[in-house]
Design an enzyme around this catalytic site. Structure first.
Site, mmCIF file in Angstrom:
data_model
loop_
_atom_site.group_PDB
_atom_site.id
_atom_site.type_symbol
_atom_site.label_atom_id
_atom_site.label_comp_id
_atom_site.label_asym_id
_atom_site.label_seq_id
_atom_site.Cartn_x
_atom_site.Cartn_y
_atom_site.Cartn_z
ATOM 1 N N HIS A 210 -9.461 -34.964 -47.156
ATOM 2 C CA HIS A 210 -9.705 -34.893 -48.678
ATOM 3 C C HIS A 210 -8.393 -34.210 -49.481
ATOM 4 C CE1 HIS A 210 -13.949 -35.366 -49.743
ATOM 5 N NE2 HIS A 210 -13.909 -34.627 -50.854
ATOM 6 N N VAL A 219 -11.451 -42.973 -53.459
ATOM 7 C CA VAL A 219 -9.950 -43.848 -52.816
ATOM 8 C C VAL A 219 -10.219 -44.042 -51.327
ATOM 9 C CG1 VAL A 219 -7.802 -43.021 -52.377
ATOM 10 C CG2 VAL A 219 -8.742 -42.271 -54.593
#
Length: 381
Positions: A210, A219
């Site tokens: 993350h 993403v």
């Protein structure tokens, strides 16, 4: 009974938070024979997707549809909701009053950019930062676009959940560069695991790290398509796995968390492979639907005057389903006047419709094509 060893460790961060720091890839895997069979089937289906691209007269249409469906679904997972019509109109008019529409459009832009860049450099920190920069351009979170997080983030049940009640607290900011360097090394070094397994592992690892303050899920899902391309399983963004993830959102989150909680690699890999297989089937079905639609629409205009120019305009829409008169003229070699007449004929037949509502800068959409690409779009807001 053998106790599963989780692929990482819980640590106390410098700020005092209970964070999970993943081990580097690859883990030790014992993939069940049933799942190995599913991997083989999904790989075969990806081959069928590639075959569809070669069989279609206008294969760009598959890319057009997959890019936009992926953008819409991946953004919906994060609560950013826009309709297909809003997205299509924004990509023509380049403006929208709704930030959600701009965010979804950014996803499509980032994916197209990533596909272009992949021809010049492999998946790397530089490419990942570039994806993030384009994803957050001009929308919420743009001040941190293209930069890794500088403070602790976490995943909660909702935005108001305190970190003490978080579902998952990823590694602290101080660990991100090291972890992403390890991930980049794994992505680009040879590995004996099946290619789809490697892709599943990389998605898990990215979502566990993350690395950004915002935009991690989007993403990470962008990287799935790019990784499939780098691995030679796709030549272009021809499938949209986020559609499956969005439909089964709770299973998606639970399968990822099962790896962290109990080393549930088989559970996550099977879920991921099923998603790829299902979305490959949908692309194959779409390709067949578009071939059938093309034949039907050709028959529908068989009796029109100036059939040759009208058919040329129709074929242009099967390459790009939203076009201006000038774009139709450029793609077909027709004069502007002939292109205008051909599009007006298609409009009369209910095949094309003007979507901007403007007198200047008008654009026309081929409604049957968009209906095939975005099934059920008329039911969305």
């Amino acid at each position: 009974m053998e106790i599963a060893v989780i692929p990482g460790e819980y640590q106390r961060s410098p700020e005092g938070h209970h964070v999970f720091v993943p081990n580097p890839l690859p883990p030790e895997l014992d993939i069940e024979p049933r799942i190995l069979g599913e991997i083989e089937e999904a790989t075969h289906l990806l081959g069928q997707v590639e075959m569809c691209r070669t069989l279609l007269p206008n294969p760009n249409l598959l890319v057009y549809g997959s890019l936009r469906r992926e953008a819409l679904a991946s953004s919906t997972i994060e609560g950013t909701i826009a309709s297909p019509e809003e997205l299509v109109l924004f990509q023509v008019a380049r403006r929208s009053d709704r930030e959600a529409v701009r965010e979804v459009a950014n996803y499509s832009v980032a994916l197209e950019w990533g596909c272009d860049e992949l021809g010049r450099l492999p998946i790397s920190t530089r490419l990942i930062l570039g994806l993030h920069e384009r994803l957050l351009h001009g929308v919420r979170g743009s001040s941190a676009a293209g930069r890794f997080k500088d403070r602790q983030n976490y995943i909660g049940a909702n935005q108001d959940t305190p970190i003490e009640e978080a579902v998952f607290v990823p590694p602290p900011a101080e660990e991100v560069v090291r972890l992403m360097t390890d991930l980049e090394r794994y992505v680009n070094l040879g590995n004996a695991a099946p290619r789809l397994v490697r892709c599943a592992l990389v998605h898990y690892q990215f979502e566990t790290i993350h690395p950004f303050g915002d935009g991690n899920g989007r993403v990470g899902r962008l990287l799935i398509i790019l990784h499939l391309m780098q691995l030679g399983l796709l030549s272009a963004p021809l499938i949209h796995p986020s559609v499956y993830f969005e439909r089964t959102r709770q299973d998606y989150y639970q399968s990822l968390q099962a790896v962290r909680d109990k080393a549930g690699w088989n559970e996550w890999i099977e879920y991921f492979v099923i998603a790829i297989a299902q979305q490959s089937r949908e692309t194959v079905q779409l390709a067949q639907a578009l071939l059938n639609l093309q034949q039907t629409l050709r028959q529908d205009i068989a009796d029109v005057r100036k059939r040759a120019s009208t058919q040329a305009a129709l074929e242009a829409f099967f390459d790009e389903p939203v076009l201006s008169i000038s774009e139709v003229a450029r793609r077909t070699g027709l004069s502007y006047g002939s292109a205008k007449g051909a599009v007006e004929t298609l409009e009369t037949r209910g095949i094309a419709r003007e979507i901007t509502g403007r007198k200047k800068g008008r654009a026309y959409a081929c409604s049957p094509i968009l209906n095939a690409i975005f099934p059920g779009a008329g039911e969305q807001r």
